[in-house]
Design an enzyme around this catalytic site. Structure first.
Site, PDB file in Angstrom:
ATOM      1  N   ILE A 187       0.856  -1.183   0.000  1.00 43.84           N
ATOM      2  CA  ILE A 187       0.000   0.000   0.000  1.00 43.84           C
ATOM      3  C   ILE A 187       0.898   1.242   0.000  1.00 43.84           C
ATOM      4  O   ILE A 187       1.756   1.394   0.864  1.00 43.84           O
ATOM      5  CB  ILE A 187      -0.906   0.008   1.263  1.00 43.84           C
ATOM      6  CG1 ILE A 187      -1.782  -1.245   1.293  1.00 43.84           C
ATOM      7  CG2 ILE A 187      -1.780   1.261   1.278  1.00 43.84           C
ATOM      8  CD1 ILE A 187      -2.428  -1.510   2.649  1.00 43.84           C
ATOM      9  N   ASP A 260      -1.888  -2.963 -12.671  1.00 42.90           N
ATOM     10  CA  ASP A 260      -1.324  -2.504 -11.395  1.00 42.90           C
ATOM     11  C   ASP A 260      -1.603  -3.498 -10.256  1.00 42.90           C
ATOM     12  O   ASP A 260      -1.501  -3.154  -9.089  1.00 42.90           O
ATOM     13  CB  ASP A 260      -1.845  -1.111 -11.036  1.00 42.90           C
ATOM     14  CG  ASP A 260      -3.315  -1.095 -10.634  1.00 42.90           C
ATOM     15  OD1 ASP A 260      -4.028  -2.096 -10.893  1.00 42.90           O
ATOM     16  OD2 ASP A 260      -3.764  -0.075 -10.061  1.00 42.90           O
TER      17      ASP A 260
END
Length: 377
Positions: A187, A260
């Site tokens: 993240i 992604d």
């Protein structure tokens, strides 16, 4: 997601080894200013406005996040690096190298030091002919005419002849030979930003994760124990559906696809967030789905240390991410690296981007492209 600026530069030289001057300039622009996307043919043109040796001229398109003023400063610096000394005398002069900023998106800019589009471009065949080679979807924002239309009415009747083709620096990094590349990371690692940038630069199709639409995500960050299982199941279902749908639109033998994420990120997060019995059930379902999924030709994991991840998460300001702990991010990194090591049928490249900023620093972006290039060798 903000796109990069599309910028057209014109390069000229009529002193010394003109070809070497032009080629060196293109390389320096690619290394220091922005990604060179297209390069025109090389033209020979009579000196314009004064008596001198003929010029070599070309035009190129770059992608960059920099402002027009910053680009101008950078190209002036490159001229100086290549040996140009700007004299304060009036009129046109011979020069080792000359770089002009012709177009900046569709913008009209008028300042003391910069005028965009270049105010004389419509009167210069040695700018218009190379620009025609670039095949841009662009109209002059003042005259509302295409390059072809401007060429038809230009008062310049000088003879501009093609000398040869010029190499584009991106040809040395043929990423599209992989067909399908998946970028992954923790993240805040910047995988989506990088996927967008590479897709723009290499004219690729994108497969981007729709994580923000998941209704369980904000609830999970408030009460992880309660919402972990429905969150991970909904992510798995959505990723499977999206990847299946998106990849079905493309020809995996002809199209170049940049994603992604890859489906096995679901397993990494599930292992961290789920209780042991929930994870066993989840793993059974995941294994069935994973066998059905198209594997990327190259899987790139962007490793970033936890300190930088926390900085990035804070900077992008998503409210539901602000309470993510360093411990949680550490677990995700370990989970990814452990799982990657266990994969025998996946072509994996791990790139450490902890000390790099591939959005603000062009050299860091080129570093990533060169790491992928090495993987091809």
């Amino acid at each position: 997601m903000k796109s990069q600026h599309q910028v057209v530069l014109a390069i000229g030289s009529n002193q010394g080894n003109r070809l070497v001057n032009i080629e060196s300039c293109i390389q320096l622009i690619h290394q220091e200013v922005g990604t060179v996307i297209k390069v025109s043919k090389l033209y020979e043109t009579p000196a314009w406005g004064f008596e001198s040796d003929a010029f070599y001229n070309c035009a190129l398109v770059i992608h960059t996040n920099s402002s027009a003023q910053k680009i101008l400063n950078q190209v002036l610096k490159i001229e100086k690096q290549l040996g140009r000394i700007r004299l304060n005398q009036e009129g046109y002069q011979s020069r080792l190298i000359d770089v002009d900023l012709i177009v900046f998106d569709n913008e009209i800019i008028k300042s003391e030091k910069l005028e965009i589009p270049h105010p004389l471009m419509q009167n210069r065949k040695f700018v218009l002919l190379p620009m025609k080679d670039l095949k841009l979807d662009w109209k002059h924002p003042v005259f509302q005419k295409t390059i072809t239309e401007l060429l038809a009415i230009t008062p310049d009747d000088s003879l501009c002849t093609v000398v040869q083709d010029l190499e584009n620096p991106l040809q040395e990094i043929p990423l599209e030979t992989f067909n399908y590349i998946a970028f992954e990371g923790n993240i805040g690692a910047g995988k989506t930003t990088l996927a967008h940038k590479i897709a723009e630069d290499f004219n690729a199709k994108t497969v981007l994760e729709r994580f923000a639409d998941n209704p369980f995500l904000p609830k999970f960050y408030k009460d992880q124990n309660r919402y972990a299982f429905p969150l991970e199941m909904s992510f798995l279902a959505d990723r499977y559906q999206q990847l299946s749908d998106d990849l079905a639109q493309f020809d995996l033998f002809k199209d170049f696809i940049v994603a992604d994420y890859h489906i096995f990120k679901s397993l990494i997060f599930a292992k961290i967030t789920l209780a042991e019995d929930e994870y066993r059930l989840y793993r059974n379902l995941f294994d069935i789905i994973y066998k059905e999924m198209q594997k990327p030709d190259l899987y790139v994991y962007l490793y970033q240390n936890t300190t930088r991840l926390l900085e990035n998460i804070k900077r992008r300001g998503r409210a539901y991410e602000q309470n993510i702990s360093a411990e949680y991010l550490d677990k995700i990194n370990v989970g990814y690296l452990d799982y990657i090591k266990s994969q025998t049928d996946l072509n994996v490249l791990i790139i450490d981007v902890s000390d790099r900023d591939f959005v603000k620093k062009h050299e860091d972006y080129l570093f990533i492209l060169n790491e992928i290039k090495k993987k091809m060798a």
